[in-house]
Design a protein around this motif. Structure first.
Motif, PDB file in Angstrom:
ATOM      1  N   ALA A 296       6.398  -7.657   1.629  1.00 16.90           N
ATOM      2  CA  ALA A 296       4.962  -7.970   1.667  1.00 16.90           C
ATOM      3  C   ALA A 296       4.179  -6.979   0.810  1.00 16.90           C
ATOM      4  CB  ALA A 296       4.456  -7.950   3.107  1.00 16.90           C
ATOM      5  N   LEU A 297       4.858  -6.455  -0.224  1.00 19.14           N
ATOM      6  CA  LEU A 297       4.244  -5.506  -1.142  1.00 19.14           C
ATOM      7  C   LEU A 297       4.470  -6.008  -2.561  1.00 19.14           C
ATOM      8  CD1 LEU A 297       2.869  -2.731  -1.584  1.00 19.14           C
ATOM      9  CD2 LEU A 297       5.160  -1.737  -1.658  1.00 19.14           C
ATOM     10  N   GLU A 298       3.381  -6.208  -3.281  1.00 16.95           N
ATOM     11  CA  GLU A 298       3.462  -6.669  -4.664  1.00 16.95           C
ATOM     12  C   GLU A 298       2.898  -5.596  -5.586  1.00 16.95           C
ATOM     13  OE1 GLU A 298       1.570 -10.507  -4.884  1.00 16.95           O
ATOM     14  OE2 GLU A 298       3.104 -11.430  -3.627  1.00 16.95           O
ATOM     15  N   TRP A 299       3.231  -5.715  -6.862  1.00 18.51           N
ATOM     16  CA  TRP A 299       2.823  -4.740  -7.871  1.00 18.51           C
ATOM     17  C   TRP A 299       2.165  -5.458  -9.040  1.00 18.51           C
ATOM     18  CZ3 TRP A 299       3.726   0.404  -6.839  1.00 18.51           C
ATOM     19  CH2 TRP A 299       4.588   0.681  -5.766  1.00 18.51           C
TER      20      TRP A 299
ATOM     21  N   HIS B 139      -0.275   7.707  -3.338  1.00 16.54           N
ATOM     22  CA  HIS B 139      -1.613   7.473  -2.781  1.00 16.54           C
ATOM     23  C   HIS B 139      -1.770   5.993  -2.414  1.00 16.54           C
ATOM     24  CE1 HIS B 139      -6.108   8.120  -2.714  1.00 16.54           C
ATOM     25  NE2 HIS B 139      -6.070   6.813  -2.937  1.00 16.54           N
ATOM     26  N   GLU B 140      -1.396   5.121  -3.327  1.00 16.00           N
ATOM     27  CA  GLU B 140      -1.542   3.688  -3.067  1.00 16.00           C
ATOM     28  C   GLU B 140      -0.550   3.200  -2.001  1.00 16.00           C
ATOM     29  OE1 GLU B 140      -4.220   2.492  -3.973  1.00 16.00           O
ATOM     30  OE2 GLU B 140      -4.709   3.967  -5.526  1.00 16.00           O
ATOM     31  N   LEU B 141       0.599   3.833  -1.902  1.00 15.53           N
ATOM     32  CA  LEU B 141       1.542   3.485  -0.829  1.00 15.53           C
ATOM     33  C   LEU B 141       0.937   3.784   0.543  1.00 15.53           C
ATOM     34  CD1 LEU B 141       4.965   4.700  -2.260  1.00 15.53           C
ATOM     35  CD2 LEU B 141       4.333   2.331  -1.690  1.00 15.53           C
ATOM     36  N   VAL B 142       0.174   4.867   0.636  1.00 12.70           N
ATOM     37  CA  VAL B 142      -0.484   5.176   1.909  1.00 12.70           C
ATOM     38  C   VAL B 142      -1.479   4.069   2.250  1.00 12.70           C
ATOM     39  CG1 VAL B 142      -1.942   6.805   3.175  1.00 12.70           C
ATOM     40  CG2 VAL B 142      -0.146   7.667   1.660  1.00 12.70           C
ATOM     41  N   HIS B 143      -2.235   3.599   1.257  1.00  7.94           N
ATOM     42  CA  HIS B 143      -3.147   2.480   1.513  1.00  7.94           C
ATOM     43  C   HIS B 143      -2.366   1.238   1.961  1.00  7.94           C
ATOM     44  CE1 HIS B 143      -6.932   4.221   0.362  1.00  7.94           C
ATOM     45  NE2 HIS B 143      -6.499   4.563  -0.843  1.00  7.94           N
TER      46      HIS B 143
ATOM     47  N   GLN C  17      -0.918  -2.707   6.044  1.00  6.43           N
ATOM     48  CA  GLN C  17       0.120  -3.444   6.769  1.00  6.43           C
ATOM     49  C   GLN C  17       0.130  -3.108   8.254  1.00  6.43           C
ATOM     50  OE1 GLN C  17       3.948  -2.957   4.893  1.00  6.43           O
ATOM     51  NE2 GLN C  17       3.389  -4.253   3.153  1.00  6.43           N
ATOM     52  N   ARG C  18      -0.152  -1.882   8.578  1.00  7.57           N
ATOM     53  CA  ARG C  18      -0.074  -1.460   9.974  1.00  7.57           C
ATOM     54  C   ARG C  18      -1.365  -1.696  10.761  1.00  7.57           C
ATOM     55  NH1 ARG C  18       2.781   3.829  12.181  1.00  7.57           N
ATOM     56  NH2 ARG C  18       2.698   3.225  14.348  1.00  7.57           N
TER      57      ARG C  18
END
Length: 190
Positions: free
Chosen positions: A36-39, A84-88, A93-94
């Motif tokens: 559920a993560l796109e780039w 940084h963007e992974l934290v967002h 998601q959470r």
């Protein structure tokens, strides 16, 4: 540079970011659903090195990285943008929302991700306090309301009036009408 070269750079950006993300997720036990993560890569962004967009309907987070930042930064700096963007993405998601509050700061510190990314481009406008006792300055890339009508706003530090400078030409203004005059005088150089 050709369109084909740009596509190759964009593919490189996404490939390196995905590899780095996989390493970060594994080493920090960060729970992100990679399905559920796109780039994506932005060619238009001028001030932000990355962004994370959330589609609540599909529950998909899309991390958008900026080509100009990738070209300007060294890899370690750019990898910080990815973290940084992974934290967002994790927050979206959470929790269904994300910001730069305490939850973000705590997770960013754990991942050694910067809270804010350093600028990779020069600002188009510089706002400066007119008080001799204040050294407040703000940089802007767009002609926002405070840029267009500085007489309606105040210095962010001392509350005094400020002026706006068109960085490339050095022209300054303190009112909306002066903004219009500067824009007209610069014409195509605006």
């Amino acid at each position: 540079m050709t369109d084909e070269d740009d596509l190759t750079v964009d593919d490189e950006i996404v490939a390196r970011a995905r590899i780095h993300a996989r390493e970060v997720l594994a080493s920090h036990d960060l729970e992100i659903d990679r399905d559920a993560l796109e780039w994506d890569v932005s060619t238009r962004a001028r001030r932000r090195a990355g962004a994370c967009r959330w589609d609540a309907d599909s529950e998909v987070a899309t991390i958008v990285l900026t080509r100009a930042a990738y070209r300007q930064y060294d890899w370690e700096t750019f990898a910080g943008v990815v973290r940084h963007e992974l934290v967002h993405a994790w927050e979206f998601q959470r929790f269904g929302e994300s910001g730069h509050g305490s939850r973000f700061r705590e997770q960013a510190a754990r991942l050694e991700a910067p809270r804010h990314c350093e600028s990779f481009s020069d600002p188009r406008y510089v706002l400066r306090c007119r008080s001799a006792d204040c050294d407040w300055e703000a940089r802007r890339h767009r002609a926002s309301r405070p840029v267009k009508a500085p007489d309606r706003y105040r210095c962010g530090a001392c509350g005094e009036a400020y002026e706006v400078e068109h960085a490339e030409s050095g022209r300054t203004w303190t009112t909306a009408s002066e903004f219009g005059g500067a824009k007209a005088a610069l014409g195509s150089e605006w």
